[in-house]
Design a protein around this motif. Structure first.
Motif, mmCIF file in Angstrom:
data_model
loop_
_atom_site.group_PDB
_atom_site.id
_atom_site.type_symbol
_atom_site.label_atom_id
_atom_site.label_comp_id
_atom_site.label_asym_id
_atom_site.label_seq_id
_atom_site.Cartn_x
_atom_site.Cartn_y
_atom_site.Cartn_z
ATOM 1 N N THR A 176 -30.667 53.426 30.230
ATOM 2 C CA THR A 176 -31.697 51.796 31.213
ATOM 3 C C THR A 176 -30.226 50.424 30.273
ATOM 4 N N ILE A 177 -29.274 50.911 29.597
ATOM 5 C CA ILE A 177 -28.548 49.666 29.085
ATOM 6 C C ILE A 177 -26.966 50.248 29.570
ATOM 7 N N ILE A 227 -26.901 43.759 28.943
ATOM 8 C CA ILE A 227 -28.227 43.612 30.324
ATOM 9 C C ILE A 227 -27.669 42.997 31.390
ATOM 10 N N LEU A 265 -38.387 48.932 23.289
ATOM 11 C CA LEU A 265 -36.884 48.081 24.052
ATOM 12 C C LEU A 265 -36.865 48.281 25.128
ATOM 13 N N LYS A 266 -37.545 50.116 25.031
ATOM 14 C CA LYS A 266 -36.637 49.760 27.081
ATOM 15 C C LYS A 266 -37.709 49.128 27.954
ATOM 16 N N ALA A 273 -33.902 43.244 22.249
ATOM 17 C CA ALA A 273 -33.233 42.789 24.125
ATOM 18 C C ALA A 273 -32.511 41.437 24.313
ATOM 19 N N GLU A 274 -33.048 40.495 23.561
ATOM 20 C CA GLU A 274 -32.806 39.108 23.724
ATOM 21 C C GLU A 274 -31.260 39.673 23.607
ATOM 22 N N LYS A 308 -38.591 46.277 27.325
ATOM 23 C CA LYS A 308 -38.362 44.653 27.363
ATOM 24 C C LYS A 308 -36.590 44.742 28.231
ATOM 25 N N ILE A 309 -36.018 45.986 28.553
ATOM 26 C CA ILE A 309 -34.835 45.636 28.633
ATOM 27 C C ILE A 309 -35.640 45.932 30.520
ATOM 28 N N LYS A 346 -29.278 40.915 25.732
ATOM 29 C CA LYS A 346 -28.950 39.998 26.983
ATOM 30 C C LYS A 346 -27.685 39.338 26.840
#
Lengths: 262, 329
Positions: free
Chosen positions: B231-232, A262, B317-318, A253-254, B320-321, A257
């Motif tokens: 989500t992305i 994101i 992961l979802k 996720a980082e 965290k996003i 981003k």
């Protein structure tokens, strides 16, 4: 409609860890699970479906060691009527060309309207046995079939090109067609089928039955001689993310981003 | 002067990329081995195309015949057998494409000429031809030599070589040759092209793709991944087995028999990375692969790799996003 289907007994390697053997010219086979080559599975299914529609017989044929019987038994259980296994230590090391010669020596004496093969094998990936065999048999061929429709004396075949595009051809029968995956949905084997298959005989043939000489097969009879196997070099320096699933998910996720996704 | 033949591949008026990729590699071999570089094109009206090929080759053989309007391997074989018997090329290159797979093995058998298929590299030293190809879906590379012969044939994998235009056009001599096809080819007949159904998703236009493969296990798991992709803002793509099983339509397929994509982000989930798939996505800007097999070839092409069951990663992961977005899951 008599159909001959060429099948191959190959190791399942998509999800297995492969090790190159001591000779450097093959992989270590112990620990691998062998099954019917994926493309041949579709060819067999297509043969059985055509037989169900038009009648006739399906003969499965393979060049391989004794353990290929499990693949032939599967063919019999799924609806093949006869099975032929061509086995001889002298066949070892044969490439697609030498294999085609071995298959030809037997198929030329069978009655067939159609010969089906998978378009390639998952192990060596030559994609050549079918068309070479057709040349030897002197019959029309086509490859990468996604749909086969039989009419009087001809087969209409949809061939896969790429990106979803196909071409439709018509070829005269008898013919050889090599099939692409996705042409049908291979069925599971029924218990009845397995029982029936156990009672059927597998016809085993050796070098002597082929009428070929030793020089026609193995490495000497092949076009290609394998010198060395090696693991392909990585094209990218991969950074592996480690930790618990939660930690790894946080790292991914980082990265997303940081890269602005994101 | 001994020569190298490169068979041009074209369809509906377009020369296909593989032709220039082969001409680029053939130029290197021809210079080293002092061979004439000859492009060969067969078709109905292809003289204009021959002019383009002449920039890449020292000689272009053009065979025009109405019977060659659409690719037909039987017609091609008849013409090429004659040409190859006349010119005796040391080496003939044909694309390992849907056309080449149909044509080359049978042509090689008819000419009794050693053939190596689906090669990713080749070298001619003296009269020895060495090739590099792959086995086991790209998990292993193989160096092999062809049986000694005066003429060899090789089919070349798409995108194995990068096209480089000669700095100065080679201005190859264009030579017209007769097809010698006296009658219609009746063994095999082209009927029509069949286009994919319209209205599908154009994965080549997507900036972000989430690709799924066999590791997805079951069709019922696809909504979970679709949800994650959303989500992305990514579009769902896949490898061949998913289309073969009928889980996604074939306009979602990435790879040599599907589409070539170059998104900014490609997340590969449960994709082992068979070369057919990799060919279609390896030039993506950022590649993240999640696969439980540490030896999956996909990792050799990825910027980031996660060796884990994708179903353990994706739900987390979802979340965290969503957290990073400041939203609730």
């Amino acid at each position: 409609m008599d159909i001959v289907v060429c099948v191959k007994h190959v190791p399942e390697t998509a999800e297995a860890e492969l090790k190159i053997d001591a000779s450097g010219k093959g992989i270590e086979k112990s620990g691998l699970v062998f099954y019917i080559n994926e493309w041949d599975d579709y060819a067999l299914e297509e043969a059985v479906r055509i037989k169900e529609k038009f009648g006739g017989t399906v003969t499965a044929i393979t060049v391989g060691a004794e353990d290929s019987d499990s693949t032939l038994r599967k063919c019999l259980a799924r609806g093949a009527d006869k099975a032929i296994r061509l086995t001889d230590p002298k066949f070892a090391g044969s490439d697609g060309y030498a294999t085609a010669k071995i298959l030809y020596s037997v198929i030329k004496n069978l009655h067939y309207d159609l010969v089906l093969t998978g378009m390639q094998a998952g192990d060596d990936g030559y994609a050549m046995v079918g068309p070479i065999l057709a040349e030897m048999l002197g019959i029309p061929h086509t490859t990468m079939a996604k749909k086969i429709e039989l009419e009087a004396g001809v087969a209409k075949v949809n061939r896969e090109l790429e990106g979803g595009l196909e071409e439709q051809l018509e070829i005269k029968l008898p013919a050889l067609i090599s099939v692409q995956t996705g042409i049908n949905e291979p069925c599971y084997v029924s218990i009845m089928g397995i029982r029936k298959a156990m009672q059927k005989e597998i016809n085993v043939m050796t070098l002597a039955d082929t009428g070929l000489s030793e020089a026609d097969m193995g490495e000497t009879g092949s076009w290609l001689k394998i010198e060395k196997l090696y693991v392909p070099p990585a094209e990218k320096q991969t950074e592996f993310l480690k930790g618990t699933p939660d930690e790894v998910a946080a790292k991914v996720a980082e990265i997303l981003k940081a890269r602005g996704f994101i | 002067m001994p020569e190298i033949f490169v068979l041009a591949e074209h369809r509906q008026g377009q020369i296909r990329d593989i032709t220039y990729e082969m001409l680029t590699k053939a130029r290197e071999i021809a210079e080293k081995a002092n061979l004439m570089l000859t492009a060969v094109i067969l078709g109905k009206e292809v003289k204009e195309k021959a002019k383009t090929l002449a920039e890449y080759a020292k000689k272009v053989l053009v065979v025009e015949d109405a019977k060659l309007e659409n690719f037909n391997s039987d017609a091609y074989q008849k013409v090429l057998v004659n040409l190859m018997k006349e010119y005796k090329p040391t080496l003939t290159l044909i694309g390992h494409t849907s056309y080449g797979i149909e044509l080359a093995p049978r042509l090689a058998a008819a000419l009794n000429m050693p053939l190596a298929t689906d090669c990713i590299d080749l070298a001619l030293e003296g009269d020895t031809l060495t090739v590099t190809r792959q086995m086991y879906g790209g998990k292993v590379n193989v160096n092999a030599t062809l049986r000694k012969a005066e003429s060899y044939m090789v089919t070349v994998r798409q995108a194995a070589f990068t096209t480089q235009k000669p700095v100065t056009p080679l201005n190859g001599e264009i030579i017209e040759k007769p097809s010698l096809l006296t009658e219609e080819i009746t063994t095999k007949r082209f009927i029509q092209y069949i286009l994919p159904p319209p209205g599908g998703v154009d994965i080549t236009a997507a900036e972000k793709l989430v690709g799924i493969g066999r590791g997805i296990k079951d069709q019922s798991n696809i909504p979970l991944i679709e949800d994650f992709a959303k989500t992305i803002g990514a579009v769902l793509a896949c490898s061949r087995p998913i289309v073969d099983k009928g889980w996604l339509p074939n306009d979602r397929q990435v790879g040599s028999s599907g589409k070539t994509v170059k998104p900014k982000l490609y997340i590969a989930l449960g994709i082992s990375g068979a070369f057919q798939h990799v060919l279609g996505m390896k030039n993506s800007d950022l590649i993240i692969a999640i696969n439980k097999d540490p030896n999956a070839p996909i990792f050799s092409f990825s910027d980031y790799g996660v060796v884990e069951d994708l179903f353990k990663i994706i739900p987390s992961l979802k979340n965290k996003i969503y957290e990073l977005k400041g939203q609730k899951a």
